[in-house]
Design a protein around this motif. Sequence first.
Motif, PDB file in Angstrom:
ATOM      1  N   ASN A  99      50.507  43.686  32.340  1.00  0.00           N
ATOM      2  CA  ASN A  99      51.519  44.723  32.589  1.00  0.00           C
ATOM      3  C   ASN A  99      51.212  45.961  31.762  1.00  0.00           C
ATOM      4  O   ASN A  99      51.241  47.092  32.264  1.00  0.00           O
ATOM      5  N   ASN A 100      50.879  45.750  30.495  1.00  0.00           N
ATOM      6  CA  ASN A 100      50.566  46.889  29.605  1.00  0.00           C
ATOM      7  C   ASN A 100      49.308  47.630  30.064  1.00  0.00           C
ATOM      8  O   ASN A 100      49.266  48.867  30.069  1.00  0.00           O
ATOM      9  N   LEU A 101      48.293  46.843  30.473  1.00  0.00           N
ATOM     10  CA  LEU A 101      47.030  47.460  30.939  1.00  0.00           C
ATOM     11  C   LEU A 101      47.290  48.300  32.192  1.00  0.00           C
ATOM     12  O   LEU A 101      46.853  49.459  32.292  1.00  0.00           O
ATOM     13  N   ILE A 102      48.035  47.739  33.113  1.00  0.00           N
ATOM     14  CA  ILE A 102      48.337  48.454  34.370  1.00  0.00           C
ATOM     15  C   ILE A 102      49.196  49.686  34.084  1.00  0.00           C
ATOM     16  O   ILE A 102      48.930  50.779  34.584  1.00  0.00           O
ATOM     17  N   ASP A 103      50.202  49.523  33.217  1.00  0.00           N
ATOM     18  CA  ASP A 103      51.065  50.670  32.879  1.00  0.00           C
ATOM     19  C   ASP A 103      50.255  51.786  32.222  1.00  0.00           C
ATOM     20  O   ASP A 103      50.503  52.972  32.460  1.00  0.00           O
ATOM     21  N   GLU A 104      49.276  51.418  31.401  1.00  0.00           N
ATOM     22  CA  GLU A 104      48.429  52.430  30.736  1.00  0.00           C
ATOM     23  C   GLU A 104      47.604  53.189  31.777  1.00  0.00           C
ATOM     24  O   GLU A 104      47.445  54.407  31.686  1.00  0.00           O
ATOM     25  N   CYS A 105      47.136  52.470  32.791  1.00  0.00           N
ATOM     26  CA  CYS A 105      46.395  53.154  33.879  1.00  0.00           C
ATOM     27  C   CYS A 105      47.320  54.141  34.594  1.00  0.00           C
ATOM     28  O   CYS A 105      46.988  55.317  34.756  1.00  0.00           O
ATOM     29  N   ILE A 106      48.482  53.642  34.964  1.00  0.00           N
ATOM     30  CA  ILE A 106      49.442  54.479  35.714  1.00  0.00           C
ATOM     31  C   ILE A 106      49.828  55.714  34.890  1.00  0.00           C
ATOM     32  O   ILE A 106      49.899  56.835  35.399  1.00  0.00           O
ATOM     33  N   LYS A 107      50.022  55.504  33.576  1.00  0.00           N
ATOM     34  CA  LYS A 107      50.384  56.617  32.669  1.00  0.00           C
ATOM     35  C   LYS A 107      49.340  57.731  32.742  1.00  0.00           C
ATOM     36  O   LYS A 107      49.650  58.923  32.635  1.00  0.00           O
ATOM     37  N   HIS A 108      48.087  57.338  32.936  1.00  0.00           N
ATOM     38  CA  HIS A 108      46.992  58.331  32.997  1.00  0.00           C
ATOM     39  C   HIS A 108      46.578  58.659  34.422  1.00  0.00           C
ATOM     40  O   HIS A 108      45.505  59.192  34.658  1.00  0.00           O
ATOM     41  N   ASP A 109      47.453  58.331  35.389  1.00  0.00           N
ATOM     42  CA  ASP A 109      47.145  58.599  36.816  1.00  0.00           C
ATOM     43  C   ASP A 109      45.834  57.968  37.257  1.00  0.00           C
ATOM     44  O   ASP A 109      45.090  58.559  38.062  1.00  0.00           O
ATOM     45  N   ILE A 110      45.556  56.799  36.717  1.00  0.00           N
ATOM     46  CA  ILE A 110      44.358  56.056  37.147  1.00  0.00           C
ATOM     47  C   ILE A 110      44.821  54.889  38.012  1.00  0.00           C
ATOM     48  O   ILE A 110      45.682  54.100  37.603  1.00  0.00           O
ATOM     49  N   ILE A 111      44.263  54.781  39.207  1.00  0.00           N
ATOM     50  CA  ILE A 111      44.677  53.726  40.144  1.00  0.00           C
ATOM     51  C   ILE A 111      44.066  52.389  39.716  1.00  0.00           C
ATOM     52  O   ILE A 111      42.831  52.293  39.618  1.00  0.00           O
ATOM     53  N   PRO A 112      44.888  51.381  39.412  1.00  0.00           N
ATOM     54  CA  PRO A 112      44.325  50.050  39.081  1.00  0.00           C
ATOM     55  C   PRO A 112      43.802  49.360  40.337  1.00  0.00           C
ATOM     56  O   PRO A 112      44.493  49.333  41.358  1.00  0.00           O
ATOM     57  N   PHE A 113      42.595  48.840  40.272  1.00  0.00           N
ATOM     58  CA  PHE A 113      41.947  48.147  41.407  1.00  0.00           C
ATOM     59  C   PHE A 113      41.584  46.771  40.842  1.00  0.00           C
ATOM     60  O   PHE A 113      40.695  46.669  40.009  1.00  0.00           O
ATOM     61  N   VAL A 114      42.305  45.742  41.249  1.00  0.00           N
ATOM     62  CA  VAL A 114      42.285  44.470  40.505  1.00  0.00           C
ATOM     63  C   VAL A 114      41.505  43.364  41.210  1.00  0.00           C
ATOM     64  O   VAL A 114      41.749  43.069  42.396  1.00  0.00           O
ATOM     65  N   THR A 115      40.590  42.760  40.465  1.00  0.00           N
ATOM     66  CA  THR A 115      39.867  41.572  40.937  1.00  0.00           C
ATOM     67  C   THR A 115      40.558  40.343  40.370  1.00  0.00           C
ATOM     68  O   THR A 115      40.764  40.272  39.150  1.00  0.00           O
ATOM     69  N   LEU A 116      40.910  39.414  41.231  1.00  0.00           N
ATOM     70  CA  LEU A 116      41.601  38.207  40.761  1.00  0.00           C
ATOM     71  C   LEU A 116      40.625  37.218  40.139  1.00  0.00           C
ATOM     72  O   LEU A 116      40.953  36.543  39.162  1.00  0.00           O
ATOM     73  N   TYR A 117      39.422  37.129  40.670  1.00  0.00           N
ATOM     74  CA  TYR A 117      38.466  36.150  40.144  1.00  0.00           C
ATOM     75  C   TYR A 117      37.103  36.763  39.929  1.00  0.00           C
ATOM     76  O   TYR A 117      36.357  37.016  40.873  1.00  0.00           O
ATOM     77  N   HIS A 118      36.784  36.986  38.659  1.00  0.00           N
ATOM     78  CA  HIS A 118      35.440  37.471  38.315  1.00  0.00           C
ATOM     79  C   HIS A 118      34.803  36.439  37.391  1.00  0.00           C
ATOM     80  O   HIS A 118      34.365  36.744  36.294  1.00  0.00           O
ATOM     81  N   TRP A 119      34.855  35.168  37.872  1.00  0.00           N
ATOM     82  CA  TRP A 119      34.063  34.043  37.387  1.00  0.00           C
ATOM     83  C   TRP A 119      34.632  33.239  36.225  1.00  0.00           C
ATOM     84  O   TRP A 119      34.079  32.186  35.888  1.00  0.00           O
ATOM     85  N   ASP A 120      35.730  33.678  35.597  1.00  0.00           N
ATOM     86  CA  ASP A 120      36.253  32.899  34.462  1.00  0.00           C
ATOM     87  C   ASP A 120      37.348  31.942  34.936  1.00  0.00           C
ATOM     88  O   ASP A 120      38.515  32.293  35.007  1.00  0.00           O
ATOM     89  N   LEU A 121      36.918  30.730  35.253  1.00  0.00           N
ATOM     90  CA  LEU A 121      37.807  29.685  35.750  1.00  0.00           C
ATOM     91  C   LEU A 121      38.416  28.929  34.577  1.00  0.00           C
ATOM     92  O   LEU A 121      37.712  28.646  33.598  1.00  0.00           O
ATOM     93  N   PRO A 122      39.698  28.597  34.620  1.00  0.00           N
ATOM     94  CA  PRO A 122      40.259  27.765  33.547  1.00  0.00           C
ATOM     95  C   PRO A 122      39.446  26.469  33.408  1.00  0.00           C
ATOM     96  O   PRO A 122      39.177  25.786  34.407  1.00  0.00           O
ATOM     97  N   GLN A 123      39.084  26.142  32.183  1.00  0.00           N
ATOM     98  CA  GLN A 123      38.222  24.984  31.931  1.00  0.00           C
ATOM     99  C   GLN A 123      38.866  23.682  32.406  1.00  0.00           C
ATOM    100  O   GLN A 123      38.184  22.792  32.911  1.00  0.00           O
ATOM    101  N   GLU A 124      40.177  23.631  32.342  1.00  0.00           N
ATOM    102  CA  GLU A 124      40.913  22.439  32.815  1.00  0.00           C
ATOM    103  C   GLU A 124      40.567  22.159  34.281  1.00  0.00           C
ATOM    104  O   GLU A 124      40.394  21.009  34.701  1.00  0.00           O
ATOM    105  N   LEU A 125      40.406  23.227  35.064  1.00  0.00           N
ATOM    106  CA  LEU A 125      40.064  23.042  36.490  1.00  0.00           C
ATOM    107  C   LEU A 125      38.571  22.757  36.648  1.00  0.00           C
ATOM    108  O   LEU A 125      38.159  21.913  37.440  1.00  0.00           O
TER     109      LEU A 125
END
Length: 468
Positions: A99-125
């Motif tokens: 939330n803080n990272l996204i809000d910081e982008c928005i504060k600076h008029d930077i559009i957040p473009f989000v990747t859900l999976y960039h290879w770091d899988l929870p080890q439990e899985l």
Amino acid sequence: MKFPESFLFGAASASYQVEGAWDEDGKGVSNWDVFSKIEGKTYQGTNGDVAVDHYHRYKEDIALMAEMGLDSYRFSISWPRIYPNGDGEVNPKGIEFYNNLIDECIKHDIIPFVTLYHWDLPQELEKNGGWTSQRTLKAFEQYADTCFAAFGDRVKHWITFNETVVFVRHGYIFGAHPPGLINDFKNYYQVLHNVFLTHAKVVLNFKNSGYKGDIGITHVFSPAFPADDKQSSKKAADHANMFDTFLYYDPILKGTYPEYVLTHLKQKGYDFELSHEDQEILLKAAPLNDFIGINYYQPMRVIANDSSAARELSREASTGGAGAVSYDGVYQTVKVPTLSYTKWGWEISPEALLDGLHLLKEQYGNIPIYITENGLGDEDPIIDGEIKDTARIEYIEEHLKFVKKGVSEGLDIQGYFAWSVIDLLSWLNGYKKQYGFIYVDHADHLNRKKKDSFYWYQNVIATRGENI
Ligand SMILES: C[C@@]1(C(=O)O)OC[C@H]2O[C@@H](O)[C@H](O)[C@@H](O)[C@H]2O1
């Protein structure tokens, strides 16, 4: 001519490669937290425990992005920060960080473009079957929906998976990524299907739940061309395009697999379970993809592998340089003396990007495209304390020229994200392979410093690429 006003000039990163704080604020252990600490797996034993400390310094980094004038910042969410065990309890501190990272982008008029999976899988899985397990597939659907619900009011651009071919082929064939399996072809193809099916289910949920914004997937794009005019090389290139491009793009954009591939897999005994229900889901989701993300670094120049040479299995051999036997042994890439290459043996060919994009248009129509990664991995020269990354400026300028040409030819290219916004950890190359506009001084408390390319890209954005 300028790039269209709506065109996004961006730059990218990935959670494991920038954030650090690997065990802070309730984050769960990821597969890379474990794998990177296995002797010999990474260059000089580098890992993402600290990376470049983006977790604590994201405000400073985003302020630099704003100074550069970025339209958009592509970053990934670390799944184990949200769900420490992959599923079960949500970690509120993980939600808070993004939330803080996204809000910081928005504060600076930077559009957040989000990747859900960039290879770091929870080890439990990972330790319970990873992407071969139904638990993981279900957990990803839940994780994706949690992110849509938590961040979807401000995030309007979603990528489900980054470079499926890399994390699956390195994980199940080359042994260079978790789970570190070698030549497990049966699971390789099954996992590919599992990921594409999960992508389709997430797209359907995104649309049926009424979330606003657009959703797609990011694939590697390495179009194959015959290295000479031999018929065998043409055949090898056609095979490479089938198994390295159409096998990835068809199930997403058409909802079906290439018959050529399915026939081959059946002959080899590698055919994966593809139920009628799965097929229906792929077909239903295909037209709902809002874009395809393309990570372009280089084409492939191929010849048939008639020497039946086997692929070398090593970390260095897995870092993508030309001159390797293909994962299935059918073809091999070659270095052509008249062409230019990076220090890691990656061909530098902006024109092949455009040729390849026209190939895709022939296959899939004029689909909306984001170039979600393109950049030069280099060891940047430092002269009198300044980072003189002229080679990166030339590399990106040349590629933007062909992106601009593609736009003028009617291709629906909607944005360009340089890899990477800041020097960061390369999975297999440590910190020696730099991609960023912003230098990170590992000898001086990870202090940031603007490179020559920072100022160059700042001007490109300010002038909307008019002089490219
Ligand atoms: C193999 C390599 C590299 O380190 O050069 O290719 C370029 C770039 O691709 C990205 O998807 C990876 O997340 C990032 O780490 C980089 O990985």
